[in-house]
Design an enzyme around this catalytic site. Structure first.
Site, PDB file in Angstrom:
ATOM      1  N   GLU A 193      -6.927  -7.361  -1.089  1.00  0.00           N
ATOM      2  CA  GLU A 193      -7.617  -7.167   0.185  1.00  0.00           C
ATOM      3  C   GLU A 193      -9.058  -6.740  -0.056  1.00  0.00           C
ATOM      4  O   GLU A 193      -9.318  -5.586  -0.384  1.00  0.00           O
ATOM      5  CB  GLU A 193      -6.911  -6.130   1.064  1.00  0.00           C
ATOM      6  N   GLU A 224       0.817  -1.222   0.000  1.00  0.00           N
ATOM      7  CA  GLU A 224       0.000   0.000   0.000  1.00  0.00           C
ATOM      8  C   GLU A 224       0.853   1.276   0.000  1.00  0.00           C
ATOM      9  O   GLU A 224       0.446   2.311   0.535  1.00  0.00           O
ATOM     10  CB  GLU A 224      -0.963   0.007   1.197  1.00  0.00           C
TER      11      GLU A 224
END
Length: 846
Positions: free
Chosen positions: A251, A182
């Site tokens: 995710e 991320e």
């Protein structure tokens, strides 16, 4: 010698042939991961090995497989594996090799997210705190000291996996690895150095030659050949940064994490299933549930700060390892429906057309004749009827219907055919060790933790020190102590008034003691500002401030530089005259940690324990100990800490984490029922407002002995340990389900028109199954076919109900672990013609 050498060479050749035969070639193209030349539709779920125990792993993995998963995804936790520089830990809950091998044994693949930054609501984002003290280091940027340490650890993990032959290229289960995590969310804060850092990260990972692809999540500029992937509640609109890369979702947040002081978030399964179906509808071929089993933040691993010990995440498998229904079952049916479409999905790209406002069709059609379709109603208010390929289909709002043959619906995301299972915690009065008739907790011993400075390694420094720099996170606790003389004529001693001690801290908890007595406390996530009225005496006065961390920051640009502790100012002010003095720059005495931590009180072995009555309660900084027998049965175990304040607990020397039952959730944002229709967000569906965020704390069964168990508490705030109790998590007391005639038959019964002639009509089925193998359905509390009302625990008959409902369901189900009842008028008769009827059932297992 020659003969033995020849035998060794033959065995080596045989071994190499075996490895070559089992090795898989993993690549990718624009549609999917390609394993041994075949594109794959893959369904994955996250299980973090340190958040459960090795004894739990096999069952968690099997339940994941039974739920329809192909892949287990996990982060690799640097702080757990290298707690001290070059001192590695791969044992117990950190036995990564064992975990990966168990996944392989179950026949599943692994996605290994090395990072090594993981976020994950894990302390310090998964970085070991010693990294903070490497000279010249700057985290997650083009910085040589950081890159050197990152490469060392990444190489360590890759080499370990290679040594155990765990990459698919070696015959193992690992088909994909991740580097960084991320970073694209925050890379702009690092300027030009971010781009060179990401290029270096990709190059470094590729140089390790794993033989399988690498990915970077949330990294739109991921260099070739890195696959950039999506994280979020929805990723159907995500597009990879190259036409040569597949659309992957690393995710899919199945719920959300719980923070101390927050209500409990949950995500309706209808919305979760909708998000998954939309992703595959619009070209996705790999999606992962974050989390599929969340688990527990044992020890001091929770980050945040202020992340709770529970990391349940409203996942399909709950914190204790039990299947959460109907979420697990509904998703399992979804996975079956998606797999029915696999041949068409992997062969081509979708053709997407509009069927009207907020209505959409996606068709996968191949030259060989395979065809699959997804029909979506992304409206949030109204159901809709659409015409597709000459046939009429009803689409509930915010739902997707899956047609594996482009004709017949196998599954709709809004229609649940899986029963809701009630779960309760049965509290038990446990006997103390030795089998006496006394109740659990009647025999406690204690040790009082000294207030203020008590250790020989305390030190004196001018000014207020930042906590992380001072403690290196060896403990949650840092004492700040100051002695000062007050003359009899000073304004701070004016009769009838009190001085005010002003404290500013970066958190997360502060206790202020004046002359050995607790004067006040406060807590906060990022900043604490306290004004505490205090009584001073003529002569010497001692101000002891205890700063407590509740997990270090784990997310955001430069999160590693977010401070903690009492940074000031600290001032003393006369409430009467208004005059004040600044104490911030004076010489303070510091103590890292508590005396009881250094003397090993957590094990319970010390000779200093005091057993005499009365037991001191509702006082700060006391260690408590008792012994107990393990709860009977095999159900998961928890401690209910109601009655205590805040602290850390150990069972048989194993830390079960931080407890804080006095942290109360804010009293707004919760709703009686949460409408799944419409975009989900972390605070959309909340429960437990105005109540303690967490009272129950998981104790793994494998940590318990039949008798002779030791429980130790470090109670910071003040409470009564005799009020705590043990509880076992029970499931199956109630199974509840409502299935209408408009529901679909089970996915397992779906058959394409092209495969049979004169297709036999199939009907919806109400299926019940006791969650524990030793249980059977013992009673039917309610059954009505007609127009039943209400929900589990409050069902009632509507204006019409078949008189045979109860007897039919009892005959079909009682005495069996599982049963199926056809929902049709040919079974129950027709109590009200012209009305779509439903069958509602509430059953009990025992």
């Amino acid at each position: 010698m020659f003969k033995g050498r020849k035998t060794e060479m033959v065995l080596l050749v045989i071994l190499q042939l075996i490895v070559a035969a089992t090795a898989a070639n993993v690549t990718y193209d624009h549609r999917a991961l390609v394993i041994d030349g075949k594109r794959k539709i893959l369904i994955s779920g996250s299980i973090h090995y340190p958040r459960s125990t090795p004894e739990m792993w096999p069952e968690l993995i099997q339940k994941s497989k039974d739920g329809g998963l192909d892949v287990i995804e996990t982060y690799v936790f640097w702080s757990g594996h290298e707690p001290e520089k070059t001192k590695y830990n791969f044992e117990g809950r950190y036995d990564l090799v064992k975990f990966v091998k168990l996944v392989a044994k179950a026949g599943l693949y692994v996605h290994l997210r090395i990072g090594p930054y993981v976020c994950a609501e894990w302390n310090y984002g998964g970085f070991p705190v010693w990294l903070h003290f490497v000279p010249g280091i700057k985290f997650r940027t083009d910085n040589e000291p950081f890159k050197e340490e990152m490469q060392k650890f990444t190489t360590k993990i890759v080499d370990l996996m290679k040594q155990e032959k765990l990459y698919a290229s070696q015959g193992g289960p690992i088909i994909l690895s991740q580097i960084e995590n991320e970073y694209g969310n925050i890379d702009s804060a690092y300027g030009a150095a971010a781009k060179s850092y990401i290029k270096w990260s990709a190059s470094m990972a590729l140089s390790l030659d794993t033989g399988v692809p690498w990915n970077m999540c949330q990294q739109a500029d991921a260099p070739e050949p890195m696959i950039n992937t999506c994280n979020g509640f929805y990723c159907d609109q995500f597009t990879p940064n190259s036409k040569n890369k597949p659309k992957m979702w690393t995710e899919n947040w199945s719920g959300w994490f719980l923070g101390f002081g927050d209500p409990s978030p949950y995500r309706p399964v209808e919305d979760l299933a909708f998000a998954v179906a939309r992703f595959y509808q619009r070209g996705g071929t790999f999606q992962n549930y974050y989390m599929y089993h969340g688990g527990t933040n044992f020890d001091r691993t929770s980050g945040g700060p202020l992340i709770s010990t529970s990391y349940d995440y409203d996942a399909p498998i709950d914190e204790y390892g039990l299947v959460r229904q109907p979420k697990w079952g509904h998703l399992r049916e979804l996975h079956k429906a998606i797999k029915l479409c696999e041949d068409a999905l992997i062969a081509t790209d979708p053709t997407i057309t509009s069927l009207g406002s907020d209505l959409e069709a996606a068709v996968y059609k191949t030259e060989s004749g395979s065809c699959a379709a997804f029909l979506a109603n992304i409206g949030t208010k109204s159901d809709a009827t659409v015409t597709f390929n000459g046939k009429s289909y009803t689409l509930p709002a915010w739902s997707v219907s899956i047609l594996p043959d482009c004709k017949n619906v196998a599954f709709n995301t809004a229609k649940i055919n899986s029963a809701t299972e009630s779960t309760t915690f049965a509290h038990q009065a446990l006997k103390p060790d030795g089998g006496s008739s006394a109740e659990f907790g009647s025999q406690w011993s204690y040790i009082k933790e000294p207030i203020g400075i008590s250790k020989s390694d305390a030190f004196l420094k001018p000014g207020l020190l930042e906590q992380l720099d001072t403690t290196a996170d060896k403990s949650d606790y840092l004492w700040y102590s100051l002695s000062m003389d007050i003359k009899g004529d000073e304004t701070f001693l004016d009769e009838g008034s009190k001085a005010v001690l002003h404290i500013e801290s970066l958190g997360q908890v502060v206790y202020a003691f004046i002359n050995g007595k607790l004067a006040g406390s406060g807590n906060g996530k990022q900043k604490i500002s306290l004004d505490i009225p205090i009584n001073l005496v003529p002569g010497k006065n001692t101000i002891d401030l205890l700063s407590v961390t509740v997990g270090l920051a784990n997310y955001g640009a430069f999160f590693d530089l977010v401070g903690a502790g009492i940074t000031g100012p600290v001032t003393l002010k006369s409430s009467k005259s208004g005059s004040s003095i600044d104490l911030s720059s004076q010489k303070w005495t510091y103590q890292v940690g508590l005396k009881g931590e250094d003397t090993g009180l957590a094990t319970g072995d010390s000779s200093e324990w005091v057993s005499k009555s009365p037991l001191p309660t509702k006082q700060p900084l006391i260690w408590y100990k008792t012994t107990f027998d393990s709860p009977s049965g095999s159900e998961p175990v928890a401690i209910d800490f109601t009655g205590t304040g805040k602290g850390i607990a150990w069972v048989n020397g194993q830390s079960i984490g931080r407890y804080w039952p006095t942290s109360i959730a804010r009293n707004d944002g919760c709703v009686d029922s949460c409408d799944y229709r419409g975009a989900y967000r972390a605070n959309k569906c909340l429960k437990n407002c105005g109540k303690p965020s967490q009272t129950l704390y998981h104790v793994p069964r494998s940590w318990l002995k039949p008798s002779g168990n030791t429980l130790v508490l470090l109670e910071e705030m003040g409470g009564d340990p005799t009020q705590i109790s043990f509880a076992t998590k029970q499931t199956g007391q109630s199974l509840c389900l409502t299935v209408s005639q408009a529901h679909l038959p089970p996915v397992d019964t779906w058959t394409s028109d092209s495969k049979i002639s004169n297709r036999t009509k199939t009907y919806p089925v109400l299926s019940l199954r006791c969650p524990v193998s030793s249980q059977v359905i013992s009673s039917i509390k309610f059954a009505s076919f007609g127009t039943p009302k209400g929900s589990c625990g409050s069902f009632s008959k509507g204006r019409c109900s078949s008189s045979r409902s109860l007897s039919i369901v009892r005959k079909a189900c009682v005495g069996l672990r599982s049963c199926n009842v056809e929902v049709s008028t040919r079974v129950f008769g027709d109590p009200c013609r012209g009305v779509v009827k439903s069958l509602a059932v509430e059953a009990s297992c025992s």
